[in-house]
Write an enzyme that holds these catalytic residues in place. Structure first.
Site, PDB file in Angstrom:
ATOM      1  N   ASN A  10       0.930  -1.115   0.065  1.00 25.96           N
ATOM      2  CA  ASN A  10       0.024   0.009  -0.169  1.00 25.96           C
ATOM      3  C   ASN A  10       0.916   1.239  -0.004  1.00 25.96           C
ATOM      4  O   ASN A  10       1.515   1.655   0.983  1.00 25.96           O
ATOM      5  CB  ASN A  10      -0.847   0.046   1.353  1.00 25.96           C
ATOM      6  N   TRP A  11       0.922   1.898  -1.275  1.00 29.25           N
ATOM      7  CA  TRP A  11       1.766   3.079  -1.317  1.00 29.25           C
ATOM      8  C   TRP A  11       1.261   4.428  -0.470  1.00 29.25           C
ATOM      9  O   TRP A  11       2.061   5.560  -0.145  1.00 29.25           O
ATOM     10  CB  TRP A  11       2.010   3.177  -2.805  1.00 29.25           C
ATOM     11  N   LYS A  12       0.219   4.153  -0.050  1.00 30.11           N
ATOM     12  CA  LYS A  12      -0.535   5.356   0.314  1.00 30.11           C
ATOM     13  C   LYS A  12      -0.361   6.735  -0.494  1.00 30.11           C
ATOM     14  O   LYS A  12      -0.512   6.496  -1.641  1.00 30.11           O
ATOM     15  CB  LYS A  12       0.015   5.667   1.950  1.00 30.11           C
ATOM     16  N   HIS A  97      -9.448   1.118   5.559  1.00 31.36           N
ATOM     17  CA  HIS A  97      -7.905   1.535   6.269  1.00 31.36           C
ATOM     18  C   HIS A  97      -8.156   2.253   7.533  1.00 31.36           C
ATOM     19  O   HIS A  97      -8.853   3.551   7.564  1.00 31.36           O
ATOM     20  CB  HIS A  97      -6.950   2.001   5.214  1.00 31.36           C
ATOM     21  N   GLU A  99      -6.325   4.944   8.168  1.00 30.71           N
ATOM     22  CA  GLU A  99      -6.275   6.139   8.030  1.00 30.71           C
ATOM     23  C   GLU A  99      -7.389   6.826   7.417  1.00 30.71           C
ATOM     24  O   GLU A  99      -7.556   8.142   7.600  1.00 30.71           O
ATOM     25  CB  GLU A  99      -4.958   6.345   7.122  1.00 30.71           C
ATOM     26  N   GLU A 167      -4.916  -4.950  10.940  1.00 35.82           N
ATOM     27  CA  GLU A 167      -3.912  -4.016  11.041  1.00 35.82           C
ATOM     28  C   GLU A 167      -4.225  -3.104  12.527  1.00 35.82           C
ATOM     29  O   GLU A 167      -4.805  -2.519  12.286  1.00 35.82           O
ATOM     30  CB  GLU A 167      -3.887  -2.837  10.008  1.00 35.82           C
ATOM     31  N   GLY A 173       3.085   1.911  10.566  1.00 41.13           N
ATOM     32  CA  GLY A 173       4.056   3.177  10.687  1.00 41.13           C
ATOM     33  C   GLY A 173       5.098   3.388  11.894  1.00 41.13           C
ATOM     34  O   GLY A 173       6.041   4.145  12.017  1.00 41.13           O
ATOM     35  N   SER A 213       3.720  -2.491  10.142  1.00 41.07           N
ATOM     36  CA  SER A 213       5.322  -2.382  10.304  1.00 41.07           C
ATOM     37  C   SER A 213       5.743  -3.812   9.874  1.00 41.07           C
ATOM     38  O   SER A 213       6.887  -4.436  10.620  1.00 41.07           O
ATOM     39  CB  SER A 213       5.900  -2.212  11.762  1.00 41.07           C
ATOM     40  N   GLY A 234       2.857  -1.261   4.268  1.00 44.89           N
ATOM     41  CA  GLY A 234       2.864   0.090   3.856  1.00 44.89           C
ATOM     42  C   GLY A 234       4.367   0.555   3.472  1.00 44.89           C
ATOM     43  O   GLY A 234       4.854   0.499   2.370  1.00 44.89           O
ATOM     44  N   GLY A 235       4.993   1.118   4.614  1.00 45.27           N
ATOM     45  CA  GLY A 235       6.428   1.677   4.255  1.00 45.27           C
ATOM     46  C   GLY A 235       7.150   0.927   3.449  1.00 45.27           C
ATOM     47  O   GLY A 235       8.089   1.594   2.565  1.00 45.27           O
TER      48      GLY A 235
HETATM   49  P1  PGA Z   1       3.233   0.080   7.533  1.00 45.48           P
HETATM   50  O1  PGA Z   1       1.759   0.385   6.920  1.00 45.48           O
HETATM   51  O2  PGA Z   1       3.771  -1.229   6.973  1.00 45.48           O
HETATM   52  O3  PGA Z   1       3.980   1.273   7.465  1.00 45.48           O
HETATM   53  O4  PGA Z   1       3.104  -0.034   9.197  1.00 45.48           O
HETATM   54  C1  PGA Z   1       0.904  -0.687   6.958  1.00 45.48           C
HETATM   55  C2  PGA Z   1      -0.698  -0.200   6.461  1.00 45.48           C
HETATM   56  O5  PGA Z   1      -0.872   0.746   6.724  1.00 45.48           O
HETATM   57  O6  PGA Z   1      -1.140  -1.076   5.679  1.00 45.48           O
END
Ligand code: PGA
Length: 256
Positions: A10-12, A97, A99, A167, A173, A213, A234-235
């Protein structure tokens, strides 16, 4: 039934045209050293979908999108429908998500409508859920998951058109991850609840991803936890080498 793992990046709100070089590198690495029996997906921002589709053509990486509007079209400035994302080449959509739930006050009812939109467009809905740090400390994790699952899972959800991503909000993150025991407990709970909601057979086939993470350094431990059928990353999905490092956790596994 053996569930085929899915590792989705997920590049967000990250990535511009130059970032496609990472996609090309990932495609090359997978071409040289394939990861067998694993679905691999990248969900770039919508602005890159069309170019990413072109960059990924002829390879094994699938394309996904992030979020959609529940309706197929209309006067909704700035929104994108599931049909538009499908048209741009996406095969799945991340919905719910944390977020989005936090930044945009999205309710589970809205997430449910978005998941149905993904299905309507012939796509996989990747429905995210997870507890906050406070909820975990208050031992409310399973209650929160039950509420989010009940509210967000559409009636037409099946293993073929839906994926759940657990999650924990505090793990996203942050570099923190739950223990293997805690992850196994939540994933087992989600599968049991799915069994209650849509039947045992479907629940057994359902893929439940862990997210929060996930890195090359911990993927080996996290991805072997019982009932973990892959990861939402994510990251560490932004760099081809990091993402490939996570995928390598599946490289040695033999098809059964
Ligand atoms: P992260 O994000 O791997 O940067 O913790 C995961 C996500 O939000 O899908």
């Amino acid at each position: 039934m053996v569930r085929k793992p899915l590792v989705a990046g997920n590049w967000k709100m990250n990535g511009v045209a130059a970032s496609l070089a990472e996609l090309k590198r990932l495609k090359e690495r997978l071409g040289q050293s394939p990861v067998p029996d694993t679905d691999i997906m990248i969900c770039p921002p919508a602005t890159l979908l069309a170019q990413a589709r072109y960059a990924l053509s002829g390879g094994t990486i699938k394309l996904g999108a992030q979020d959609c509007h529940p309706l197929p079209s209309g006067a909704h400035t700035g929104d994108l429908s599931a049909e538009m994302l499908a048209d741009a080449g996406a095969q799945a959509i991340i919905v719910g998500h944390s977020e989005r739930r936090t930044d945009h006050d999205e309710t589970s009812a809205l997430v449910n409508a978005k998941a149905r939109a993904a299905h309507r467009a012939g796509m996989i809905a990747m429905i995210c859920m997870g507890e906050t740090e406070q909820e975990r400390r208050g031992e409310a994790t399973l209650e929160v998951i039950k509420r989010q699952l009940d509210g967000s899972l559409p009636q037409d959800a099946r293993a073929a058109n839906t994926v759940i991503a657990y999650e924990p909000v505090w793990a996203i993150g942050s570099g923190l991850t739950p223990t293997a025991t805690d992850i196994a407990e939540v994933h087992g709970f989600i599968r049991a609840e799915l069994g209650r909601m849509i039947g045992q057979g479907e629940a057994t086939d359902f893929r439940i991803l862990y997210g929060g993470s996930v890195k090359p350094t911990n993927a080996g431990e996290l991805l072997v936890v019982p009932d973990v059928d892959g990861a939402l990353v994510g990251g560490a999905s932004l760099k081809a080498d990091d993402f490939y490092g996570i995928l390598s956790a599946y490289a040695g596994r033999s098809a059964c």
